[in-house]
Design an enzyme around this catalytic site. Structure first.
Site, PDB file in Angstrom:
ATOM      1  N   HIS A 266      15.674   6.465  -4.246  1.00 44.55           N
ATOM      2  CA  HIS A 266      15.666   7.675  -3.431  1.00 44.55           C
ATOM      3  C   HIS A 266      15.230   7.409  -1.989  1.00 44.55           C
ATOM      4  O   HIS A 266      15.750   8.030  -1.062  1.00 44.55           O
ATOM      5  CB  HIS A 266      14.722   8.710  -4.055  1.00 44.55           C
ATOM      6  CG  HIS A 266      14.536   9.911  -3.201  1.00 44.55           C
ATOM      7  ND1 HIS A 266      15.529  10.845  -3.024  1.00 44.55           N
ATOM      8  CD2 HIS A 266      13.501  10.314  -2.430  1.00 44.55           C
ATOM      9  CE1 HIS A 266      15.095  11.795  -2.201  1.00 44.55           C
ATOM     10  NE2 HIS A 266      13.868  11.496  -1.820  1.00 44.55           N
ATOM     11  N   CYS A 267      14.315   6.488  -1.785  1.00 42.06           N
ATOM     12  CA  CYS A 267      13.671   6.379  -0.464  1.00 42.06           C
ATOM     13  C   CYS A 267      14.550   5.731   0.600  1.00 42.06           C
ATOM     14  O   CYS A 267      14.905   6.362   1.592  1.00 42.06           O
ATOM     15  CB  CYS A 267      12.362   5.608  -0.592  1.00 42.06           C
ATOM     16  SG  CYS A 267      11.103   6.470  -1.560  1.00 42.06           S
TER      17      CYS A 267
END
Length: 430
Positions: A266-267
């Site tokens: 996600h990051c």
């Protein structure tokens, strides 16, 4: 809520994904009564069964919490009203145009604002653009007639979850807290203190929001640089990893980053785009960041191209070639395939006509652009024209690839031996 003592407090954690669930468990372990709120019945059921991707330590915490009476799961957003504090941990992805998708975040914040009660602390942890906390929490709460930092308390404390890494559990990691006022900052710091190695307070939510974007943009740029310099090593007949390890002996001014098939999770694939999107609105160019993100996005296609080149070097037509990918999760030790480069690599090879398969015990099945696939449990019993090392988990046994009759191997992590192109050895690196 003083001196970091959360015993006796009720904390609602909104969103129980890869960030929210460990956060909820850390708060429960610290003595709080936790109400976990998630809109997905499937996720709530998986948590209740313990069928979730967690470190062994956190599985033990989940078992203990579930056996007690201080950990409750619910899809009911009105449960926020019963809490002394609310922690918002919902995903903030990007859309197909790589622009922020604030759907889940906006809905979660609107729900929390609707059900907020006087005296409550609200902490946002989801990564987003600078100003999100004021836009989605402070302003709507004020519109409701609640004075922030007097009637209710609001802060931003960016999550720092490293899935699958037992050395970087939340309890061992510092947290940042930026409140919408001094009372909010102190309250949020006290809430999170038992769940972190230390809490660093900053002047306001915007400073904490920008710090989180800076952290992950830094990583994205350095990953792109590592891949580019690894390609340079490859062209010069050098193995990149020994070069990186040699450079890392310098005790200052250098942090090692390693090459790979691209960025996932996600990051790194998402967060820097929130910064670029916001800068674009004020016409502030960030060409270095933009170039790095484009390079990371293009990495899986480059790996696909290298795989097809290697098949051609071994006189194997792409159409009908049997290609196995080792590992499809985005990183070692997790079952998370969000934004995994493997998805694009599998789809690209399938589009070229290859017969693709994968081996990843942590991911039993997978939906890809090549169609649904199932994990191959015994890859050594099959004949492959090419094996691509994408994500190698500790549970993977690769000894069969050292046999004299082993298929060619493309190591996207560039850990193996290299030689100037064209590579005469069976194992080459990406």
């Amino acid at each position: 809520m003083s001196n970091g003592d959360v015993t006796g407090l009720t904390v609602a954690v909104v969103g129980l994904g890869y960030v929210g669930l460990p956060t909820a468990l850390a708060l429960s372990d610290a003595g709080a009564t936790v109400v976990g709120i998630d809109t997905s019945p499937a996720r709530l059921g998986a948590i209740a069964r313990g069928a979730v991707d967690l470190l062994p330590l956190h599985h033990a915490q989940l078992a203990c919490a579930s056996a007690g009476d201080r950990f409750r799961l619910t899809p009911d957003a009105t449960a926020v009203r019963t809490a002394d504090a609310v922690v918002i941990c919902v995903p903030t992805p990007v859309d197909a145009r790589r622009e922020p998708d604030l759907t889940s975040l906006a809905a979660a914040c609107a729900s929390v604002v609707e059900h907020a009660v006087p005296g409550q602390l609200i902490v946002l942890t989801s990564t987003s653009y600078v100003g999100t906390t004021r836009d989605l929490l402070v302003a709507p709460l004020t519109a409701r007639g609640l004075t922030v930092d007097e009637d209710v308390y609001v802060a931003f404390a960016p999550e720092r979850i490293d899935p699958g890494n037992e050395h970087h559990t939340p309890e061992r990691t510092p947290r940042l807290v930026g409140g919408a006022g001094p009372h909010s900052t102190r309250a949020a710091a006290a809430l999170l203190a038992p769940t972190a190695s230390l809490v660093r307070t900053v002047a306001d939510p915007e400073t904490a929001e920008m710090a989180k974007l800076w952290e992950n943009t830094y990583r994205a740029v350095n990953i792109a640089l590592a891949n580019e310099l690894a390609d340079a090593c490859h062209s010069l007949g050098l193995a990149p990893v020994p070069v990186i390890e040699a450079a890392a002996t310098k005790p200052y001014g250098f942090m090692p980053f390693y090459p790979g098939p691209g960025v996932g999770g996600h990051c790194i694939p998402c967060d820097p785009h929130y910064l670029l999107w916001q800068l674009g609105k004020v016409r502030q160019p960030a060409p270095l960041v933009a170039t790095a993100l484009a390079a990371n996005s293009g990495r899986p296609a480059r790996i696909t191209e290298r795989a097809l080149d290697l098949l051609a070097e071994h006189a194997v037509p792409a159409r009908g070639a049997r290609v196995l990918l080792i590992g499809v999760a985005y990183k070692e030790g997790v079952a998370d395939v969000r934004e995994s480069p493997a998805l694009e690599i599998l789809a690209g090879l399938a589009a070229a006509g290859a017969d693709v398969a994968y081996c990843d015990p942590l991911v039993p099945s997978l939906r890809t652009g090549a169609g649904p696939l199932d994990h191959v449990p015994d890859p050594h019993t099959h004949a492959w024209d090419l094996v691509v090392l994408n994500t190698v988990h500790a549970v993977h046994d690769l000894t069969w690839l050292r046999a004299a009759d082993a298929p060619p191997v493309l190591d996207t992590r560039q850990r193996g031996p290299v030689a100037p192109r064209p590579a005469p050895a069976a194992e080459v690196t990406a």
